[in-house]
Design an enzyme around this catalytic site. Structure first.
Site, PDB file in Angstrom:
ATOM      1  N   HIS B 145       0.841  -1.205   0.000  1.00  0.00           N
ATOM      2  CA  HIS B 145       0.000   0.000   0.000  1.00  0.00           C
ATOM      3  C   HIS B 145       0.871   1.249   0.000  1.00  0.00           C
ATOM      4  O   HIS B 145       0.657   2.177  -0.786  1.00  0.00           O
ATOM      5  CB  HIS B 145      -0.910  -0.019   1.233  1.00  0.00           C
ATOM      6  CG  HIS B 145      -1.705   1.221   1.445  1.00  0.00           C
ATOM      7  ND1 HIS B 145      -3.055   1.314   1.174  1.00  0.00           N
ATOM      8  CD2 HIS B 145      -1.342   2.444   1.906  1.00  0.00           C
ATOM      9  CE1 HIS B 145      -3.483   2.530   1.464  1.00  0.00           C
ATOM     10  NE2 HIS B 145      -2.472   3.241   1.912  1.00  0.00           N
ATOM     11  N   GLU B 146       1.864   1.277   0.858  1.00  0.00           N
ATOM     12  CA  GLU B 146       2.724   2.464   0.948  1.00  0.00           C
ATOM     13  C   GLU B 146       3.496   2.681  -0.338  1.00  0.00           C
ATOM     14  O   GLU B 146       3.602   3.807  -0.837  1.00  0.00           O
ATOM     15  CB  GLU B 146       3.694   2.323   2.128  1.00  0.00           C
ATOM     16  CG  GLU B 146       3.023   2.313   3.481  1.00  0.00           C
ATOM     17  CD  GLU B 146       2.064   3.476   3.661  1.00  0.00           C
ATOM     18  OE1 GLU B 146       2.340   4.568   3.128  1.00  0.00           O
ATOM     19  OE2 GLU B 146       1.017   3.292   4.305  1.00  0.00           O
ATOM     20  N   HIS B 149       1.507   4.276  -2.990  1.00  0.00           N
ATOM     21  CA  HIS B 149       1.420   5.735  -2.907  1.00  0.00           C
ATOM     22  C   HIS B 149       2.566   6.361  -3.691  1.00  0.00           C
ATOM     23  O   HIS B 149       2.391   7.336  -4.405  1.00  0.00           O
ATOM     24  CB  HIS B 149       1.487   6.211  -1.456  1.00  0.00           C
ATOM     25  CG  HIS B 149       0.171   6.192  -0.751  1.00  0.00           C
ATOM     26  ND1 HIS B 149      -0.976   6.721  -1.293  1.00  0.00           N
ATOM     27  CD2 HIS B 149      -0.175   5.717   0.464  1.00  0.00           C
ATOM     28  CE1 HIS B 149      -1.974   6.555  -0.433  1.00  0.00           C
ATOM     29  NE2 HIS B 149      -1.520   5.955   0.639  1.00  0.00           N
TER      30      HIS B 149
END
Lengths: 182, 298
Positions: B145-146, B149
């Site tokens: 997820h990070e 980004h």
């Protein structure tokens, strides 16, 4: 009037160049992604002897499994054609899974820091092999889409950009590995 | 209804583009209307963009490095935490991104964030609390997820949104102040301009938060694309939301960077117009549509 036509032709040429370069880039990414898989496979080959050494002292009675791992590794490294290679790699994965399952029976082994670290490294390497194959397939997909969609397919046809093949799991890989706990 | 992560990503990208367009329209409208009150709409519009450009240049180069030091993050190598480093490497391979710097934050509260305006200058940070609570698959989901980004340029996206909101607030403030000195201008335009100046900053902020929430959904879908395992992330979100240790080092300026908002009360449904993150329940449902088994999590 002449200048308008010239302008249109120049813009068209620029557009074609843009698409051509896009295709070249995507194809290069596919080739790179393919070679990355080999990098991870090599890492695995290098790690396995260390694991076998660390484990041998504790798992004296498990010679058969240890031998299977060493054997599978040797065969995978020897394999020449892509299909054989993929098949041998699959067998190596199975052998490693059996070995890890067996370590459950040896509490001393499980507590050994070296072995734990090696297990983490091997788990990670298995993942990295899988992800590098996944990334290869993703790159192939992007490239193939560009080759087949309009209008880039026209330019792909003119300059002979051919579709690439996806990485397929060997038949052996798809079967659920049997783990015999003796 | 089953949704592929590709479709989820496309939907999210369309939504955030529409929202940014909304903001740009608002900024332009302000410039035009305010300019029109003084009889020159074009200069007004150009003025608005100049302000945005000026703010933008400053923020672009000033912001990045301080966030990491503010949170007390320490950079780590493979030897310090092999599993974390390996997982980041795995996601690097799956995404094709360059390897980000890896940081660990000493805190019992489980959370993680990513920073950096482009993939070549990026970093991911996780708390010791997160490392203690999550298993390998869950940690992998969070890292995915990070890194999504980073991959989706969300940090840059958020910067642009913040610049626009800041510019709108600045212009509106300046205009409202100038009215007090009572200079002349077209009366209808004055009323419109005043209304716009009063409402614009609030609307822009609401839009900004909506964009932030949309990008969080996008990051979740992108994470599934990387790991091909929606269950890992779903389980991680559940665990993080149900933990009640506060994260001391987060504040309003950095809250949007974390995976779950560190400042809001930890309930599954908590969210409002001003939340940077969607409610966890909504995120779990979205992951469920992509194939996660969320029956035990809701």
């Amino acid at each position: 009037m002449f200048w308008i036509i010239l302008l249109v032709l120049v813009l068209l040429a620029m557009y074609v160049i843009m698409i051509y370069n896009g295709l070249v880039t995507l194809r290069a990414q596919v080739k790179n992604a393919w070679s990355q898989i080999d990098v991870q496979l090599k890492r695995r080959y290098d790690l396995i002897p260390n694991l076998v050494e660390a484990v041998k002292g504790y798992m004296g009675y498990e010679q058969e499994t240890l031998q299977k791992v060493i054997q599978a590794r040797a065969e995978a490294m020897k394999a020449s054609s892509m299909a054989t290679r993929a098949e041998k790699e699959g067998m190596l994965t199975e052998a490693l899974k059996s070995l890890f399952a067996l370590t459950e029976n040896y509490p001393d082994l499980k507590a050994n820091q070296n072995v734990l670290q090696l297990q983490e490294e091997l788990t990670s390497t298995e993942n990295k092999v899988a992800f590098s194959r996944q990334f290869y397939n993703d790159s192939v997909m992007s490239y193939n889409i560009k080759c087949e969609t309009f209008p880039s397919n026209i330019i792909a046809g003119i300059f002979n950009f051919l579709k690439e093949e996806f990485f397929q799991a060997a038949e052996g890989d798809r079967a659920v590995p049997k783990v015999s706990l003796r | 209804m089953r949704v592929s992560f590709y479709q989820a990503q496309t939907d999210n990208i369309h939504n955030s583009t529409a929202m940014i367009a909304g903001m740009v329209t608002l900024l332009t409208a302000m410039g035009v209307v305010i300019g029109a009150t003084y009889g020159d709409a074009l200069t007004g519009a150009l003025g608005a963009f100049t302000v945005a450009g000026g703010m933008g240049t400053y923020t672009w180069f000033a912001g990045a490095g301080t966030i990491l030091s503010m949170s007390g993050a320490k950079q780590v190598s493979h030897d310090v935490h092999p599993q974390l480093f390996n997982i980041v490497e795995e996601m690097k391979i799956a995404s094709g991104l360059p390897m980000p710097k890896v940081y660990i934050i000493e805190s019992e509260a489980p959370n993680a964030f990513a920073t950096g305006r482009d993939p070549e200058h990026s970093a991911v940070a996780v708390t010791t609390g997160l490392l203690a609570k999550l298993n390998r698959d869950e940690l992998q989901g969070v890292i995915a997820h990070e890194m999504s980004h980073i991959r989706n340029y969300d940090i840059r996206f958020a910067m642009i949104a913040a610049i626009m909101v800041g510019s709108i607030a600045l212009i509106s403030d300046a205009f409202l102040r100038s009215r007090r000195s009572g200079r002349g201008g077209h009366p209808v335009m004055i009323v419109v301009a005043l209304l716009l100046a009063a409402l614009a900053p609030l609307s822009a902020t609401i839009l900004q938060m909506a964009i932030s929430r949309q990008r969080e959904f996008l990051a979740d879908a992108s994470a599934v694309e990387l790991t091909r395992n929606p269950d890992g992330l779903a389980s991680a979100l559940y665990k993080i939301t149900h933990d009640d240790k506060p994260l001391d080092t987060a504040n309003r300026a950095t809250q949007h960077l974390y995976i779950v908002n560190p400042l809001k009360s930890f309930s599954m449904k908590s969210s409002n117009l001003f939340s940077t993150h969607p409610p966890t329940e909504a995120r779990l449902r979205a992951l469920g549509q992509m194939g996660a088994d969320i029956s035990r999590l809701l």
